[in-house]
Scaffold this motif. Structure first.
Motif, PDB file in Angstrom:
ATOM      1  N   LYS A 180       9.034  -4.264   1.994  1.00  0.00           N
ATOM      2  CA  LYS A 180       7.944  -3.305   1.795  1.00  0.00           C
ATOM      3  C   LYS A 180       8.469  -1.879   1.783  1.00  0.00           C
ATOM      4  O   LYS A 180       8.013  -1.041   0.994  1.00  0.00           O
ATOM      5  CB  LYS A 180       6.899  -3.472   2.902  1.00  0.00           C
ATOM      6  CG  LYS A 180       6.097  -4.757   2.825  1.00  0.00           C
ATOM      7  CD  LYS A 180       5.132  -4.854   3.995  1.00  0.00           C
ATOM      8  CE  LYS A 180       4.373  -6.187   3.980  1.00  0.00           C
ATOM      9  NZ  LYS A 180       3.479  -6.320   5.165  1.00  0.00           N
ATOM     10  N   GLN A 183      10.051  -1.195  -1.585  1.00  0.00           N
ATOM     11  CA  GLN A 183       9.032  -1.073  -2.625  1.00  0.00           C
ATOM     12  C   GLN A 183       8.312   0.265  -2.532  1.00  0.00           C
ATOM     13  O   GLN A 183       8.085   0.930  -3.550  1.00  0.00           O
ATOM     14  CB  GLN A 183       8.042  -2.229  -2.514  1.00  0.00           C
ATOM     15  CG  GLN A 183       8.635  -3.578  -2.897  1.00  0.00           C
ATOM     16  CD  GLN A 183       7.709  -4.748  -2.567  1.00  0.00           C
ATOM     17  OE1 GLN A 183       6.807  -4.631  -1.730  1.00  0.00           O
ATOM     18  NE2 GLN A 183       7.941  -5.886  -3.212  1.00  0.00           N
ATOM     19  N   ALA A 188      13.315  -1.667  -6.654  1.00  0.00           N
ATOM     20  CA  ALA A 188      13.141  -3.119  -6.772  1.00  0.00           C
ATOM     21  C   ALA A 188      14.368  -3.797  -6.174  1.00  0.00           C
ATOM     22  O   ALA A 188      15.502  -3.466  -6.527  1.00  0.00           O
ATOM     23  CB  ALA A 188      12.980  -3.512  -8.235  1.00  0.00           C
TER      24      ALA A 188
END
Length: 277
Positions: A180, A183, A188
């Motif tokens: 998380k 992101q 990525a």
């Protein structure tokens, strides 16, 4: 009887003939290129993480010889030269790779391992290098993001280029909170295929290069991401000098082509962006 052709008309005829020959040659060349592309039976995505950098030049030269583009994940790791892989002394090397069209992601500046998830979205981490090397730290997602962006900042300083929006967790250790955090930071995460683990970190007495080469050649398939390092301190019989060239040649004979992760279907949506601090 000799046919007399005005000089201007003769010049025009010669020009048109030359143009026709050139067009035909270009068409045949383009057709050959299309045929070659059509013969590609699949794509392999070679990726290299920084390490001791003992094999950096060999890897670059091998890729260039085969006209292959790969993806490199960068951390500021100690090298066999006694410096660190993102020191200014390495600027010419990274500039050369960037000019050759390779892709680049972050591997965290101090090669920071994730240990475990903590409450409130935090992550316990352990840097391998830097001022906090070997210490366990409680980091927020924002702190981890800052660590990833340190690589982007240094890469821009060294090469004048932007880092691609890709990252790889050191050791491949990925927790839910860490994923998380990456992101949210705009990166990525890139793992590797099961058959894509080169084994270059394994002890060479138990995992000889011949075995690792055979495993990769037999196991890799279309779309697989392959992982190796730019030098491993602990391996007595280095992987790259013995395996990289025959691996590439063997995969080419099987009809495989190679590309950077910029062309990988799983990461196509993140491009058009740059991972800027």
């Amino acid at each position: 009887m000799m046919l007399k052709i005005p000089l201007q008309r003769l010049s025009l005829i010669v020009t048109l003939c030359a143009a026709g020959i050139a067009a035909q040659a270009f068409g045949e060349s383009a057709q050959a290129a299309q045929t070659d592309a059509g013969q590609c039976k699949g794509r392999i995505y070679l990726t290299f993480d920084t390490g001791s950098q003992s094999q950096a030049e060999l890897i670059e030269q091998t890729l260039q010889r085969h006209h292959i583009k790969a993806t490199f994940f960068l951390a500021n790791e100690k090298t066999v030269n006694g410096d660190y892989s993102l020191d200014p002394a390495w600027a010419p090397f990274w500039k050369k790779l960037a000019a050759e069209g390779h892709a680049f992601g972050t591997h965290t500046f101090d090669h920071v391992y994730a240990v475990r998830d903590l409450p409130a979205g935090n992550i316990e981490v352990k840097p391998q290098f830097g001022a906090n090397a070997g210490k366990k730290l409680d980091w927020t997602p924002a702190q981890y993001c800052s660590e990833m962006q340190r690589v982007a900042q240094r890469f821009k300083e060294l090469t004048g280029k932007h880092l691609d929006p890709l990252w790889r967790a050191p050791g491949g250790k990925l927790t839910p909170n860490l994923l998380k955090a990456g992101q949210a930071c705009g990166y990525a995460h890139v793992p590797w295929a099961p058959a894509g683990f080169s084994g270059d970190e394994l002890p060479s007495d138990k995992w000889p290069n011949e075995l690792l080469l055979r495993k990769a050649l037999n196991g890799l398939k279309d779309g697989d991401i392959f992982l190796a390092h730019m030098g491993i301190w602990s391996r007595k019989d280095p992987w790259a000098p013995a395996v990289l060239e025959p691996l590439i040649s063997g995969l080419e004979k099987k009809g495989f082509c190679f590309a950077t992760l910029r062309e990988h279907p799983a990461y196509s949506t993140v491009f058009g962006q740059t991972a800027e601090p």
